[in-house]
Design an enzyme around this catalytic site. Structure first.
Site, PDB file in Angstrom:
ATOM      1  N   CYS A  69       0.827  -1.210   0.000  1.00 51.53           N
ATOM      2  CA  CYS A  69       0.000   0.000   0.000  1.00 51.53           C
ATOM      3  C   CYS A  69       0.866   1.266   0.000  1.00 51.53           C
ATOM      4  O   CYS A  69       1.530   1.522  -0.994  1.00 51.53           O
ATOM      5  CB  CYS A  69      -0.997  -0.052   1.151  1.00 51.53           C
ATOM      6  SG  CYS A  69      -2.439   0.956   0.808  1.00 51.53           S
ATOM      7  N   HIS A  93      -3.402  -4.907   1.644  1.00 44.00           N
ATOM      8  CA  HIS A  93      -2.720  -5.124   2.933  1.00 44.00           C
ATOM      9  C   HIS A  93      -2.684  -6.610   3.285  1.00 44.00           C
ATOM     10  O   HIS A  93      -3.587  -7.087   3.976  1.00 44.00           O
ATOM     11  CB  HIS A  93      -3.473  -4.384   4.046  1.00 44.00           C
ATOM     12  CG  HIS A  93      -3.274  -2.912   4.042  1.00 44.00           C
ATOM     13  ND1 HIS A  93      -2.342  -2.277   4.824  1.00 44.00           N
ATOM     14  CD2 HIS A  93      -3.887  -1.944   3.332  1.00 44.00           C
ATOM     15  CE1 HIS A  93      -2.381  -0.983   4.607  1.00 44.00           C
ATOM     16  NE2 HIS A  93      -3.321  -0.747   3.697  1.00 44.00           N
ATOM     17  N   GLU A 139      -1.037  -8.085   5.457  1.00 46.72           N
ATOM     18  CA  GLU A 139      -0.794  -8.331   6.893  1.00 46.72           C
ATOM     19  C   GLU A 139      -2.086  -8.307   7.707  1.00 46.72           C
ATOM     20  O   GLU A 139      -2.068  -8.640   8.881  1.00 46.72           O
ATOM     21  CB  GLU A 139       0.208  -7.292   7.442  1.00 46.72           C
ATOM     22  CG  GLU A 139      -0.348  -5.896   7.724  1.00 46.72           C
ATOM     23  CD  GLU A 139      -0.629  -5.063   6.467  1.00 46.72           C
ATOM     24  OE1 GLU A 139      -0.486  -5.585   5.347  1.00 46.72           O
ATOM     25  OE2 GLU A 139      -1.022  -3.894   6.630  1.00 46.72           O
TER      26      GLU A 139
END
Ligand code: GLN
Length: 193
Positions: A86, A176, A178
């Site tokens: 990002c 994202h 994560e």
């Protein structure tokens, strides 16, 4: 021996990336010691690096003022892996079309900030990613659009637009990885599968 992993910790989802790195390492029969990076002098000892999301203008400013930026460039020139997500992707790109972002030029792509809409337009989508056998649950938050791809491989597209790319040792994602318990994108970036 454990791998030395660094997460740029100027801003963003630092602990989530650290967890995903450890999980991906375990899945590949390795262990990783994760260090949060806020100053220069740490990147040179890292085997792999994560550049999280956040606000690309702020991240870029701090990477320059703390003199971390040239260390990341040396890391990539040495062929060591980086996962940029990002805002991390925006900073890593060749061009973000925004003077407030000093691009590191690690990925031969042009990006457009916030092109997937505002915070309220955030969404999650299952994505087919080259190298992964099952779709990856991808969270997009004020995500950048990859508007031009130069000498880089497109790993995934959403709605006909590239959202994950690889350029040598550097993988960049608009989303994202994560923010889900799935560490396969970290595995792909750092261990090749
Ligand atoms: N919109 C942010 C930027 O342009 C990126 C958003 C994110 O990292 N989730 O810097």
């Amino acid at each position: 021996m454990s791998l030395n992993a660094g997460v740029i910790a100027v801003q963003g989802d630092v602990s989530e990336h650290a967890d995903a790195i450890r999980q991906a390492a375990t899945a590949h029969g390795e262990t990783a010691d994760v260090t949060e990076i806020r100053q220069s002098g740490i990147v040179p000892d890292c085997d792999l690096l994560c550049m999280p999301g956040g606000e690309s203008t702020a991240i870029s400013r701090l990477l320059q003022s703390e003199e971390i930026a040239p260390e990341i460039q040396v890391h990539v020139e040495a062929g060591k892996p980086v996962l940029a997500t990002c805002a991390g992707l925006i900073v890593a790109a060749a061009d973000a079309g925004d003077d407030r972002v000093e691009n590191l030029g690690l990925l031969d792509v042009t990006v457009e900030r916030n092109a997937f809409g505002r915070q309220k337009d955030s969404f999650e989508a299952p994505l087919s990613v080259t190298g992964l056998s099952e779709p990856f649950p991808s969270v997009f938050i004020r995500a950048p659009l990859i508007s031009e791809v130069g000498d880089a491989e497109v790993l995934a597209e959403w709605d006909g637009r590239p959202v994950a790319v690889r350029d040598g040792p550097v993988v960049g994602t608009s989303f994202h990885p994560e923010l889900t318990p799935d560490s396969r994108i970290h595995g792909l970036a750092f261990f090749g599968d």
